[in-house]
Design a protein around this motif. Structure first.
Motif, PDB file in Angstrom:
ATOM      1  N   LYS A   1       0.829  -1.211   0.000  1.00 30.62           N
ATOM      2  CA  LYS A   1       0.000   0.000   0.000  1.00 30.62           C
ATOM      3  C   LYS A   1       0.860   1.257   0.000  1.00 30.62           C
ATOM      4  N   LEU A   2       1.896   1.283   0.824  1.00 28.23           N
ATOM      5  CA  LEU A   2       2.659   2.509   1.032  1.00 28.23           C
ATOM      6  C   LEU A   2       3.552   2.860  -0.146  1.00 28.23           C
ATOM      7  N   VAL A   3       4.158   1.868  -0.807  1.00 27.03           N
ATOM      8  CA  VAL A   3       5.062   2.189  -1.920  1.00 27.03           C
ATOM      9  C   VAL A   3       4.310   2.740  -3.125  1.00 27.03           C
ATOM     10  N   GLY A   4       3.007   2.537  -3.183  1.00 27.96           N
ATOM     11  CA  GLY A   4       2.214   3.051  -4.284  1.00 27.96           C
ATOM     12  C   GLY A   4       1.722   4.474  -4.085  1.00 27.96           C
ATOM     13  N   GLN A   5       2.001   5.042  -2.902  1.00 26.64           N
ATOM     14  CA  GLN A   5       1.550   6.397  -2.619  1.00 26.64           C
ATOM     15  C   GLN A   5       2.614   7.416  -3.018  1.00 26.64           C
ATOM     16  N   ARG A   6       2.202   8.649  -3.152  1.00 33.82           N
ATOM     17  CA  ARG A   6       3.127   9.698  -3.563  1.00 33.82           C
ATOM     18  C   ARG A   6       4.135   9.970  -2.458  1.00 33.82           C
ATOM     19  N   GLY A   7       5.411   9.951  -2.815  1.00 40.58           N
ATOM     20  CA  GLY A   7       6.454  10.143  -1.823  1.00 40.58           C
ATOM     21  C   GLY A   7       7.253  11.408  -2.038  1.00 40.58           C
ATOM     22  N   ARG A   8       8.561  11.334  -1.723  1.00 41.41           N
ATOM     23  CA  ARG A   8       9.458  12.483  -1.836  1.00 41.41           C
ATOM     24  C   ARG A   8      10.762  12.041  -2.477  1.00 41.41           C
ATOM     25  N   ASP A   9      10.817  12.030  -3.793  1.00 43.10           N
ATOM     26  CA  ASP A   9      12.063  11.743  -4.488  1.00 43.10           C
ATOM     27  C   ASP A   9      12.935  13.006  -4.485  1.00 43.10           C
ATOM     28  N   GLY A  10      14.211  12.815  -4.756  1.00 50.11           N
ATOM     29  CA  GLY A  10      15.131  13.949  -4.754  1.00 50.11           C
ATOM     30  C   GLY A  10      15.653  14.240  -3.362  1.00 50.11           C
ATOM     31  N   SER A  11      16.439  15.295  -3.252  1.00 50.41           N
ATOM     32  CA  SER A  11      17.065  15.643  -1.973  1.00 50.41           C
ATOM     33  C   SER A  11      16.026  15.983  -0.915  1.00 50.41           C
ATOM     34  N   TRP A  12      16.307  15.539   0.322  1.00 48.66           N
ATOM     35  CA  TRP A  12      15.443  15.867   1.456  1.00 48.66           C
ATOM     36  C   TRP A  12      15.977  17.040   2.273  1.00 48.66           C
ATOM     37  N   THR A  13      17.079  17.638   1.864  1.00 47.24           N
ATOM     38  CA  THR A  13      17.733  18.635   2.711  1.00 47.24           C
ATOM     39  C   THR A  13      16.805  19.776   3.078  1.00 47.24           C
ATOM     40  N   ALA A  14      16.160  20.378   2.091  1.00 47.96           N
ATOM     41  CA  ALA A  14      15.303  21.532   2.368  1.00 47.96           C
ATOM     42  C   ALA A  14      14.051  21.130   3.135  1.00 47.96           C
ATOM     43  N   ALA A  15      13.407  20.035   2.730  1.00 51.77           N
ATOM     44  CA  ALA A  15      12.161  19.616   3.387  1.00 51.77           C
ATOM     45  C   ALA A  15      12.406  19.208   4.836  1.00 51.77           C
TER      46      ALA A  15
END
Length: 249
Positions: free
Chosen positions: A220-234
């Motif tokens: 269920k969880l891998v099919g949801q919208r996530g956060r690709d790319g750098s996490w530094t700012a977020a």
């Protein structure tokens, strides 16, 4: 050991066997061989599978039963560590020192363990995943900007698969884990995979789930919208002193 399906390195798109077919002894061994290409690794994690092997072995793929996990709203630190953190100058960031965290996880001596399973091949593979925006690190820095702890892993959708953590000073890895869990919980990511049960992880709130329950949640969880790319700012910069409030167990 029973024969396991062999994955050919020149066919990175070949599917893994269902995780339910993993051996009982050794617990969780599912397949042998293949490669550590980004496509292969991401397919493995989506199926609740991870690589774990030594230098003198072929690539081994695992999906143990039970599975150790953290609910991200239930990671907790000891009262002693929380007291120490109230006056701490440590701060926590993400994706600012991935290679350093990876190297420290590979090179930090661990009681009762000779060598490391994080081989040079593995380091290259996860560094590549990081550059592609799928692997992330959380770093704990002291007041002088020195790395005192960290954790890294792979994010797909709203699921984080923890790989390894380290401490250069007492409590460094615990703070990294607690900070990561707090941020994931704030983003609406409910689960953090810790792979194999470990007495130390139980003290931080780790739980063991039957593999079937874990796989159902991962699907269920891998099919949801996530956060690709750098996490530094977020992720921003989190002061370790803010982790002193006890969370639910």
């Amino acid at each position: 050991m029973a024969a396991r399906p062999y994955l050919l390195p020149d066919d990175p798109g070949a599917p893994f066997p269902p995780a339910s077919q993993a051996l009982r002894e050794p617990d969780g061994l599912l397949a042998v061989g293949g490669d550590l290409s980004p496509g292969r690794l991401l397919a493995a994690y989506r199926g609740g599978i991870f690589p774990w092997y030594s230098r003198d072995q072929p690539i081994l793929w695992w999906s143990p039963d039970p599975r150790m996990v953290f609910r991200t709203d239930a990671v907790h630190l000891s009262s002693r560590l929380r007291r120490e953190l109230r006056r701490s100058r440590w701060c926590i960031r993400a994706d600012t020192a991935f290679d350093a965290v990876l190297a420290a996880c590979a090179e930090t001596p661990r009681p009762g363990q000779r060598g490391t399973w994080i081989t040079p091949e593995m380091r290259l593979a996860y560094a590549r995943l990081h550059r592609l925006g799928h692997a992330h690190s959380v770093e704990v820095l002291d007041g002088d900007g020195q790395l005192v702890g960290g954790i890294y892993g792979v994010a797909i959708g709203r699921m984080f698969f923890g790989e390894s953590m380290f401490s250069a000073q007492p409590g460094g890895s615990k703070v990294a884990l607690a900070a990561l869990a707090r941020q994931l919980d704030g983003w609406g990511w409910p689960l953090l995979d810790a792979q194999v049960e470990n007495p130390h992880l139980y003290t931080l709130g780790g739980e063991t789930w039957p593999r079937a329950r874990f796989l159902e949640s991962v699907e269920k969880l891998v099919g949801q919208r996530g956060r690709d790319g750098s996490w530094t700012a977020a992720f921003g910069t989190l002061q370790a002193s803010t982790l002193t409030v006890a969370t639910a167990c």
